[in-house]
Design an enzyme around this catalytic site. Sequence first.
Site, PDB file in Angstrom:
ATOM      1  N   TYR A 116      35.144   4.848  40.486  1.00  0.00           N
ATOM      2  CA  TYR A 116      35.140   4.711  41.972  1.00  0.00           C
ATOM      3  C   TYR A 116      33.696   4.667  42.187  1.00  0.00           C
ATOM      4  O   TYR A 116      33.302   4.258  43.324  1.00  0.00           O
ATOM      5  CB  TYR A 116      35.879   5.705  42.554  1.00  0.00           C
ATOM      6  CG  TYR A 116      37.313   5.472  42.543  1.00  0.00           C
ATOM      7  CD1 TYR A 116      37.696   5.036  43.806  1.00  0.00           C
ATOM      8  CD2 TYR A 116      38.179   5.863  41.886  1.00  0.00           C
ATOM      9  CE1 TYR A 116      39.060   4.673  43.995  1.00  0.00           C
ATOM     10  CE2 TYR A 116      39.436   5.525  41.816  1.00  0.00           C
ATOM     11  CZ  TYR A 116      40.003   4.909  42.849  1.00  0.00           C
ATOM     12  OH  TYR A 116      41.431   4.597  43.033  1.00  0.00           O
ATOM     13  N   GLU A 172      46.423   8.888  41.859  1.00  0.00           N
ATOM     14  CA  GLU A 172      46.586   8.363  40.530  1.00  0.00           C
ATOM     15  C   GLU A 172      46.832   9.572  39.602  1.00  0.00           C
ATOM     16  O   GLU A 172      47.355   9.476  38.568  1.00  0.00           O
ATOM     17  CB  GLU A 172      45.215   7.410  40.525  1.00  0.00           C
ATOM     18  CG  GLU A 172      45.401   6.190  41.269  1.00  0.00           C
ATOM     19  CD  GLU A 172      43.956   5.509  41.526  1.00  0.00           C
ATOM     20  OE1 GLU A 172      43.020   5.709  40.822  1.00  0.00           O
ATOM     21  OE2 GLU A 172      44.213   4.667  42.603  1.00  0.00           O
TER      22      GLU A 172
HETATM   23  C1  HEM Z   1      38.364   3.185  47.354  1.00  0.00           C
HETATM   24  C2  HEM Z   1      38.575   2.225  46.730  1.00  0.00           C
HETATM   25  C3  HEM Z   1      39.325   1.428  46.649  1.00  0.00           C
HETATM   26  C4  HEM Z   1      40.198   0.626  47.307  1.00  0.00           C
HETATM   27  C5  HEM Z   1      40.245   0.688  48.875  1.00  0.00           C
HETATM   28  C6  HEM Z   1      40.877  -0.338  46.530  1.00  0.00           C
HETATM   29  C7  HEM Z   1      41.811  -1.169  47.101  1.00  0.00           C
HETATM   30  C8  HEM Z   1      42.440  -1.846  46.419  1.00  0.00           C
HETATM   31  C9  HEM Z   1      43.732  -2.969  46.848  1.00  0.00           C
HETATM   32  C10 HEM Z   1      44.109  -3.039  48.400  1.00  0.00           C
HETATM   33  C11 HEM Z   1      44.531  -3.538  45.763  1.00  0.00           C
HETATM   34  C12 HEM Z   1      45.458  -4.486  46.020  1.00  0.00           C
HETATM   35  C13 HEM Z   1      46.774  -3.771  45.750  1.00  0.00           C
HETATM   36  C14 HEM Z   1      47.793  -4.777  45.933  1.00  0.00           C
HETATM   37  O1  HEM Z   1      48.409  -5.382  44.937  1.00  0.00           O
HETATM   38  O2  HEM Z   1      48.525  -4.673  46.928  1.00  0.00           O
HETATM   39  C15 HEM Z   1      43.643  -3.131  44.788  1.00  0.00           C
HETATM   40  C16 HEM Z   1      43.937  -3.541  43.368  1.00  0.00           C
HETATM   41  C17 HEM Z   1      42.971  -3.596  42.074  1.00  0.00           C
HETATM   42  N1  HEM Z   1      41.905  -2.381  42.156  1.00  0.00           N
HETATM   43 FE1  HEM Z   1      41.384  -1.406  43.668  1.00  0.00          FE
HETATM   44  N2  HEM Z   1      40.527  -0.055  45.129  1.00  0.00           N
HETATM   45  C18 HEM Z   1      39.634   0.688  44.999  1.00  0.00           C
HETATM   46  C19 HEM Z   1      38.984   1.369  44.057  1.00  0.00           C
HETATM   47  C20 HEM Z   1      39.005   0.401  42.611  1.00  0.00           C
HETATM   48  C21 HEM Z   1      38.529   0.708  41.573  1.00  0.00           C
HETATM   49  C22 HEM Z   1      37.453   1.982  41.576  1.00  0.00           C
HETATM   50  C23 HEM Z   1      38.939  -0.045  40.475  1.00  0.00           C
HETATM   51  C24 HEM Z   1      38.241   0.065  39.260  1.00  0.00           C
HETATM   52  C25 HEM Z   1      37.027  -0.534  38.741  1.00  0.00           C
HETATM   53  C26 HEM Z   1      39.870  -0.829  41.096  1.00  0.00           C
HETATM   54  C27 HEM Z   1      40.518  -1.834  40.398  1.00  0.00           C
HETATM   55  C28 HEM Z   1      41.596  -2.625  41.004  1.00  0.00           C
HETATM   56  C29 HEM Z   1      42.228  -3.537  40.330  1.00  0.00           C
HETATM   57  C30 HEM Z   1      42.014  -4.111  38.682  1.00  0.00           C
HETATM   58  C31 HEM Z   1      43.262  -3.984  41.103  1.00  0.00           C
HETATM   59  C32 HEM Z   1      44.337  -5.020  40.667  1.00  0.00           C
HETATM   60  C33 HEM Z   1      43.671  -6.460  40.983  1.00  0.00           C
HETATM   61  C34 HEM Z   1      44.509  -7.505  40.877  1.00  0.00           C
HETATM   62  O3  HEM Z   1      45.668  -7.508  40.366  1.00  0.00           O
HETATM   63  O4  HEM Z   1      44.017  -8.744  41.337  1.00  0.00           O
HETATM   64  N3  HEM Z   1      39.933  -0.343  42.565  1.00  0.00           N
HETATM   65  N4  HEM Z   1      42.609  -2.151  44.895  1.00  0.00           N
END
Ligand code: HEM
Length: 403
Positions: free
Chosen positions: A98, A140
């Site tokens: 994060y 998580e």
């Molecule tokens: C406040 C911080 C964060 C927010 C608001 C956020 C938001 C999101 C959202 C909206 C999704 C799509 C979920 C869906 O499938 O509908 C997602 C997926 C994902 N997030 Fe985050 N995220 C955050 C932090 C992180 C962090 C720290 C990481 C790691 C580096 C991360 C890695 C991922 C990955 C790998 C996916 C799946 C991507 C994909 O399948 O295309 N996220 N996140």
Amino acid sequence: MLSAESASVVRATLPAVAGALDEITSRFYGTMFHDRPELLDGLFNRGNQASGAQRRALAGSIAAFAGALLDHPDTRPDALLERIAHKHVSVGVTDDQYTIVHKYLFAAIADVLGDAVTAEVAAAWDEVYWLMAGALIGQEARLYHEAGLRPGVIWRQWKVVERRTETPDVVSFVIRPADGAPAPRARAGQYVGVRLLMADGMHQVRQYSLSSAPGGELRRITVKRVAGTDGAPDGEVSNLLFDDVCRGDELTLSSPAGDVVLDDTDGAAPLVLVSAGIGCTPLTGMLAHLAAEESARPVLVLHADRSPAEHALRAETRELVERLPDARAVFWYERPGPEEPAARSGLMDLTGLELPAGAAVFLCGALPFMRGVRTQLLAAGVPARRIRYEVFGPDLWLADATG
Ligand code: HEM
Ligand SMILES: Cc1cc2nc3c(=O)[nH]c(=O)nc-3n(C[C@H](O)[C@H](O)[C@H](O)COP(=O)(O)OP(=O)(O)OC[C@H]3O[C@@H](n4cnc5c(N)ncnc54)[C@H](O)[C@@H]3O)c2cc1C
């Protein structure tokens, strides 16, 4: 929750930030992957990066969360984040990451909005980010704990014990843990992450719903190969699974995740399971679970497809419906065929269909299909809170779904 000072700054700047979110998230991912290319190896989905879907989902989630905080400053809208937390756990996100996302996201905000980002504005949005991150990290941690996993240590080897062709474009893999240890607990409706090594040496993860009942030692996933349209490339993971994975091969899978689950509903309430195309998979898993439990719940299965021959798990759906004492199915086909003489012709149309009163509804299919059916369900008097949906990609419906 959000301090009064930050709330007024966020309120004043939300239109500007929301209006620039597309550019901000695009720059954010660009610079983050430039500096940290390893994040594209087995974590982020590069198909969703190329199509822009992940960027739009991130922007939508930030705008929805900030909007909800402004509407109810004393409550942290954790429910909005459940789907994201499950997705994060299915790919192995850890709390230290994060800080990385924060660094690149806030640099992108400063770059795009320039002088408008005063110290006060940055501090207010910082508060929003860490409220969101704190909620996600907490959810998580709980999910990892409940699954008996160390955060981020999610991958396990599974053996393919059977490969079955369902339709010309859909194949099922029946799998069991390769080490012979028990399969992890799953809930009907959940999915697993499948991690494959691609030809260029990078790993890619995609999610596949469990299409079988979640008990016992065997699990099943059912995969449709995605063809590229309008010059876009074919889907890389689905085609690799379809073309190369055979009985006896091993697959690397994450623990089951997903918040659209059958056991969240009142155990006696009638169910309406509505799908189109490959969206049948989580709902077939639910139906198989109900049959395994010998459930007496009233169940109405509604499915739309191009033709009976392209309807994956059609015969199995019929058989499961037969086994349940109070279930029935209605199918719609654009091109009906003799295999399903009672099916309706054309797109799904709920006009005149009697829906069981007080039913919990599960939807799965392409977004335009789900939007259309949801509108029909609302018009038929089904309250929005009873309609749950699963999206086979980043959720671009989040802001709507709270209504
Ligand atoms: C406040 C911080 C964060 C927010 C608001 C956020 C938001 C999101 C959202 C909206 C999704 C799509 C979920 C869906 O499938 O509908 C997602 C997926 C994902 N997030 Fe985050 N995220 C955050 C932090 C992180 C962090 C720290 C990481 C790691 C580096 C991360 C890695 C991922 C990955 C790998 C996916 C799946 C991507 C994909 O399948 O295309 N996220 N996140
Ligand atoms: C919760 C969940 C459950 C799911 N369950 C199932 C299931 O049970 N069965 C199932 O079959 N699928 C399921 N999916 C979908 C699955 O995870 C994959 O998204 C799907 O298999 C496509 O992955 P892919 O790697 O083959 O395609 P990708 O390579 O990710 O491509 C996806 C799309 O992006 C386009 N694209 C790729 N690169 C570019 C580019 N450079 N420019 C423009 N467009 C591009 C492709 O043409 C394609 O249309 C589920 C998804 C989720 C999120």
